[in-house]
Design a protein around this motif. Structure first.
Motif, short mmCIF file in Angstrom:
data_model
loop_
_atom_site.label_atom_id
_atom_site.label_comp_id
_atom_site.label_asym_id
_atom_site.label_seq_id
_atom_site.Cartn_x
_atom_site.Cartn_y
_atom_site.Cartn_z
N ASN A 56 0.86 -1.19 0.00
CA ASN A 56 0.00 0.00 0.00
C ASN A 56 0.89 1.23 0.00
O ASN A 56 2.12 1.12 0.05
CB ASN A 56 -0.94 0.00 1.20
CG ASN A 56 -0.20 -0.09 2.52
OD1 ASN A 56 0.35 -1.15 2.85
ND2 ASN A 56 -0.15 1.00 3.26
N CYS A 57 0.27 2.41 -0.04
CA CYS A 57 1.04 3.66 -0.17
C CYS A 57 0.90 4.53 1.07
O CYS A 57 0.89 5.75 0.98
CB CYS A 57 0.59 4.41 -1.42
SG CYS A 57 1.76 5.70 -1.93
N GLY A 58 0.77 3.90 2.23
CA GLY A 58 0.67 4.67 3.46
C GLY A 58 -0.61 5.48 3.52
O GLY A 58 -1.61 5.17 2.88
N VAL A 59 -0.57 6.56 4.30
CA VAL A 59 -1.67 7.51 4.38
C VAL A 59 -1.11 8.88 4.05
O VAL A 59 0.07 9.04 3.76
CB VAL A 59 -2.33 7.49 5.78
CG1 VAL A 59 -3.05 6.16 6.02
CG2 VAL A 59 -1.31 7.74 6.89
N ASP A 60 -1.98 9.89 4.07
CA ASP A 60 -1.57 11.19 3.56
C ASP A 60 -0.35 11.77 4.27
O ASP A 60 0.40 12.53 3.67
CB ASP A 60 -2.75 12.18 3.66
CG ASP A 60 -3.87 11.81 2.69
OD1 ASP A 60 -3.57 11.62 1.51
OD2 ASP A 60 -5.02 11.71 3.12
N ASP A 61 -0.15 11.46 5.55
CA ASP A 61 0.96 12.08 6.28
C ASP A 61 1.91 11.05 6.89
O ASP A 61 2.64 11.36 7.83
CB ASP A 61 0.43 13.01 7.37
CG ASP A 61 -0.39 12.27 8.43
OD1 ASP A 61 -0.78 11.11 8.17
OD2 ASP A 61 -0.65 12.85 9.50
N TRP A 62 1.91 9.83 6.36
CA TRP A 62 2.76 8.80 6.95
C TRP A 62 3.11 7.76 5.91
O TRP A 62 2.37 7.54 4.95
CB TRP A 62 2.05 8.14 8.13
CG TRP A 62 2.95 7.34 9.02
CD1 TRP A 62 3.02 5.97 9.12
CD2 TRP A 62 3.93 7.83 9.94
NE1 TRP A 62 3.97 5.60 10.04
CE2 TRP A 62 4.54 6.72 10.57
CE3 TRP A 62 4.35 9.12 10.30
CZ2 TRP A 62 5.55 6.86 11.52
CZ3 TRP A 62 5.35 9.25 11.24
CH2 TRP A 62 5.93 8.13 11.85
N GLY A 63 4.25 7.10 6.10
CA GLY A 63 4.67 6.07 5.18
C GLY A 63 4.99 6.65 3.81
O GLY A 63 5.46 7.78 3.68
N LEU A 64 4.74 5.86 2.78
CA LEU A 64 4.99 6.32 1.42
C LEU A 64 4.13 7.51 1.02
O LEU A 64 4.41 8.19 0.04
CB LEU A 64 4.76 5.16 0.44
CG LEU A 64 5.84 4.07 0.45
CD1 LEU A 64 5.37 2.86 -0.34
CD2 LEU A 64 7.15 4.59 -0.10
N GLY A 65 3.08 7.78 1.82
CA GLY A 65 2.26 8.96 1.58
C GLY A 65 3.06 10.25 1.61
O GLY A 65 2.68 11.25 0.97
#
Length: 271
Positions: A56-65
């Motif tokens: 997945n691509c994280g969330v808007d302010d965390w991870g790959l986001g």
């Protein structure tokens, strides 16, 4: 870093040679096991036009986001993308190319890439757009499809339940892999925590250069051989990030315990 000692001092040093346009396999499952120190270092050095493979691509302010929000990712190959509003916006506007892949198939594509297997046949996706093609990969920004997935080869094999159709899936290998592990040693042997193990070993294997951040770095020989989830032969650089790093839960559910007023519990992923 000399010989079998793969330790590097900082996350910035570990990712310094990742160029614009690189392909990345990134470990993690939901928000657990996200290699945040490496992702942040990559963000700060300004690397762009990345093609990323991750569940997945994280969330808007965390991870790959974080990389996505800064428009550093040109293509995502993923299984689940439903928690990121900016992902949805970029995809529908035609800014981002997306290759959706069934979760088990994605894991096997990464594992195959790291094992020297060029492709494999699976029943997953037969009779759907995964096999037949036409799945939107890039929109034109006006509601139309600018680029759709191509059809894949389908063959009949005599499987465990008799003759059945199978779709050909090509393996995935990437220029670099970024993973987070609970423990590791200076030779690169890694131990992952719980559901962080779902994709991280496979992602690590798929990278021609694998960079691992570890919470606890120990000396070679301190890890029990039977506890090692990924042998150091797949890992090229290790950076210690400590145990006090921030970890997030993607969705938190709180319920009252039936036997005591005010008591509550939470559920979430650990990694």
């Amino acid at each position: 870093m000399t010989g079998l000692d793969k330790q590097v001092a900082t996350a910035a040093e570990a990712v310094a040679d990742i160029p614009d346009g690189a392909t990345l396999a990134v470990g993690g499952f939901g928000l657990c096991g996200n290699p945040m120190a490496l992702i942040t270092a990559l963000l700060e050095q300004g690397t762009s036009e990345l093609s990323v493979v991750s569940n997945n691509c994280g969330v808007d302010d965390w991870g790959l986001g974080l990389l996505l929000g800064a428009k550093r990712i040109r293509k995502m190959t993923s299984s689940y993308v439903g928690e990121n509003k900016e992902f949805e916006r970029q995809f529908l506007s035609g800014e981002l190319e997306v290759e959706l892949t069934p979760q088990g198939t994605l894991a096997e594509k990464l594992r195959a890439g790291g094992s020297g297997i060029a492709a494999f046949f699976t029943r997953t996706g037969v009779g759907t757009q995964i096999a037949e093609g036409g799945l939107p990969m890039r929109y034109d920004g006006a509601g139309g499809v600018a680029h759709a997935s191509p059809p894949k080869e389908v063959r009949t094999f005599d499987g465990p339940d008799g003759p059945a159709e199978y779709v050909l899936e090509e393996a995935i290998s990437c220029d670099f892999a970024l993973v987070h592990a609970l423990r590791g040693d200076r030779h690169g042997n890694l131990v992952f925590n719980r559901s962080a193990r779902n994709f991280s070993p496979q992602a690590a294997m798929a990278g021609r250069v694998c960079i691992a951040q570890v919470e606890e770095l120990v000396e070679p020989g301190e890890l029990e051989p039977d506890q090692i989830h990924l042998p150091g032969v797949f890992v090229h650089r290790v950076v210690e990030v400590g145990t006090d790093i921030e970890k997030r839960i993607e969705r938190r559910t709180v319920t009252e315990a039936p036997s005591s007023a005010g008591a509550s519990g939470t559920t979430g992923q650990e990694g």
